[in-house]
Design a protein around this motif. Structure first.
Motif, PDB file in Angstrom:
ATOM      1  N   VAL A 290       0.861  -1.186   0.000  1.00  0.00           N
ATOM      2  CA  VAL A 290       0.000   0.000   0.000  1.00  0.00           C
ATOM      3  C   VAL A 290       0.897   1.235   0.000  1.00  0.00           C
ATOM      4  O   VAL A 290       1.533   1.554   1.001  1.00  0.00           O
ATOM      5  N   ILE A 293      -3.068   5.887   0.368  1.00  0.00           N
ATOM      6  CA  ILE A 293      -4.494   5.715   0.634  1.00  0.00           C
ATOM      7  C   ILE A 293      -5.131   7.083   0.456  1.00  0.00           C
ATOM      8  O   ILE A 293      -5.101   7.922   1.361  1.00  0.00           O
ATOM      9  N   THR A 298      -6.858   3.711  -3.708  1.00  0.00           N
ATOM     10  CA  THR A 298      -5.653   3.266  -3.015  1.00  0.00           C
ATOM     11  C   THR A 298      -4.662   2.769  -4.054  1.00  0.00           C
ATOM     12  O   THR A 298      -5.046   2.064  -4.996  1.00  0.00           O
ATOM     13  N   ASN A 312     -11.494   2.486  -3.603  1.00  0.00           N
ATOM     14  CA  ASN A 312     -11.656   2.170  -2.186  1.00  0.00           C
ATOM     15  C   ASN A 312     -12.868   1.292  -1.918  1.00  0.00           C
ATOM     16  O   ASN A 312     -12.921   0.588  -0.905  1.00  0.00           O
TER      17      ASN A 312
END
Length: 442
Positions: A290, A293, A298, A312
């Motif tokens: 990741v 965000i 994301t 998302n």
């Protein structure tokens, strides 16, 4: 003194020896201003080394703000020099130098704001670079019109030219003031939001997802407040926004529901704190670390260098496999099939021992081998091991493990069976009939 006579006064003063003093004062202001900016940058950098994460350094951005601070200091020194020498000599040269320094300060400050807000990882795109060049051209054009004394005529034209807006009319000057005020306040709010986000993301002791959620909400509130404040400053009644709010609600209900769902899902992901930046996850058929965000999507950074933008909503509606929580230890395995005449009691310990010592493979828990099932072609085996850094990938580890397993199999003479198929002709007379048929010519 009228602005239109500024160049005329300058041409007349060129024969005056005092113009050399003005030129010397301008050169001194430029040298002192740039020198002070450089000294301030060095002092801030030294302070940053002593106090890591100092708020002034984080908010101002020393490396890029020096380009703004230098022309501002030069402009300040020029203003002081002009008012100090006004009673001694004619300062027409200083009066020309001040708008030039002001335009440079405005351009540098606008560039700083734009790159602070819109530049990605310190890189600017082609659109942003083009806008910066257009903005610089407009500022220099405005300075040229100012020096030529054309501003009063332009302001008079803008103030007297009106455009009908519904039942009312608005002058071009009012519309221009409204646009400029909205743009300036929104840019300031975005800059303040970026500075606040940098400050929040460096706060220790708070979950990373909670810091990101607070930063996103703060930036959104700053933008809304700046827009409302700018509309109030230009005299627009905020009650007219009720109609816009109704239209926006209908739009969200009809065509923007996916976008609204992704925004809400982004805040839910951040507030639940089950997913943080830096986690290694797998959602649907995408996996990676990741990297960002955002409120709508994301970004997953895969191990092959590619990036995947995941809405998302997928993180809420789909199953997400997180390899980083609650423990960073992840089990990886490779499978193989051996013949039924293999000595399993001897082979399994050898396979587990072969994987011991592979780089990044944990010694505790130790690698292990087990029998999965009785397959159609032999014993289906699995050799598993644990790693503590899933974000670094597992392809190299499995490749090394497979090579070591192959050496063990060769050393013990174990064969790897492969499917075989027997073809039986049930009706020989049909086969003979088919064999007598003429074959097609090539």
């Amino acid at each position: 003194m009228p602005i239109s006579s500024l160049l005329t006064d300058l041409l007349r003063d060129l024969n005056d020896p005092a113009v050399l003093w003005q030129a010397a004062v301008i050169a001194a202001c430029v040298i002192v201003g740039w020198g002070l900016a450089h000294l301030l940058r060095r002092s801030w950098q030294e302070r940053e080394e002593r106090l890591t994460g100092h708020p002034v350094v984080k908010i101002v951005g020393v490396e890029s703000f020096e380009r703004v601070l230098a022309p501002v200091l030069v402009l300040t020194l020029l203003a002081v020099a002009r008012y100090s020498l006004a009673g001694v000599m004619n300062t027409s040269l200083l009066r020309i130098a001040m708008p030039l320094a002001s335009s440079l300060a405005i351009i540098r400050f606008a560039f700083y704001m734009l790159r602070r807000v819109f530049a990605r990882h310190g890189r600017i795109g082609g659109a942003l670079a083009t806008f910066e060049r257009v903005f610089a051209l407009l500022v220099w054009l405005a300075v040229a019109l100012y020096l030529l004394g054309a501003w009063p005529d332009i302001f008079h034209f803008l103030d007297t030219t009106t455009i009908p807006l519904g039942k009312n009319e608005a002058s071009l000057a009012a519309i221009l003031k409204a646009v400029v005020s909205v743009v300036i306040l929104v840019m300031l709010s975005l800059w303040a939001g970026a500075a606040l986000e940098d400050r929040l993301m460096n706060v220790q002791g708070v979950h990373l997802s909670l810091r990101a959620a607070v930063a996103r909400v703060s930036r959104a509130l700053l933008v809304v407040v700046s827009v409302l404040l700018s509309l109030t400053l230009v005299g627009i009644d905020l009650t007219v926004l009720s109609v816009f709010g109704g239209a926006l609600g209908v739009g969200l209900g009809l065509g923007l529901q996916k976008i609204a769902s992704n925004y809400v899902s982004g805040f839910v992901v951040l507030l639940e704190r089950r997913l943080s930046m830096g986690d290694m996850i797998r959602v649907d058929k995408f996996d990676g670390r990741v990297a960002q965000i955002n409120t709508r999507y994301t970004v997953l950074a895969a191990l092959d260098g590619s990036e995947t933008v995941v809405p998302n909503e997928m993180l809420i509606a789909s199953a997400v496999q997180n390899f980083s929580l609650p423990s960073r230890r992840v089990r990886i395995a490779t499978q193989l099939t051996v013949a039924y005449d293999t000595d399993i009691d001897k082979l399994l310990p050898a396979l587990a021992e072969a994987c011991v010592g592979i780089e990044r493979v944990l010694a505790d828990p130790a690698p292990g081998a087990l029998v999965l099932r009785f397959g159609p072609d032999g014993f289906d085996l699995e050799v598993g091991m644990f790693i503590a850094d899933p974000e670094a990938g597992s392809g190299g580890i499995l490749s090394e493990a497979n090579l070591r397993i192959w050496r063990v199999l060769q050393g013990q003479g174990v064969s790897l069976p492969y499917p075989t198929r027997d073809i039986r002709i049930v009706q020989p007379e049909v086969a003979r009939t088919l064999g007598d048929l003429p074959r097609p010519q090539a």
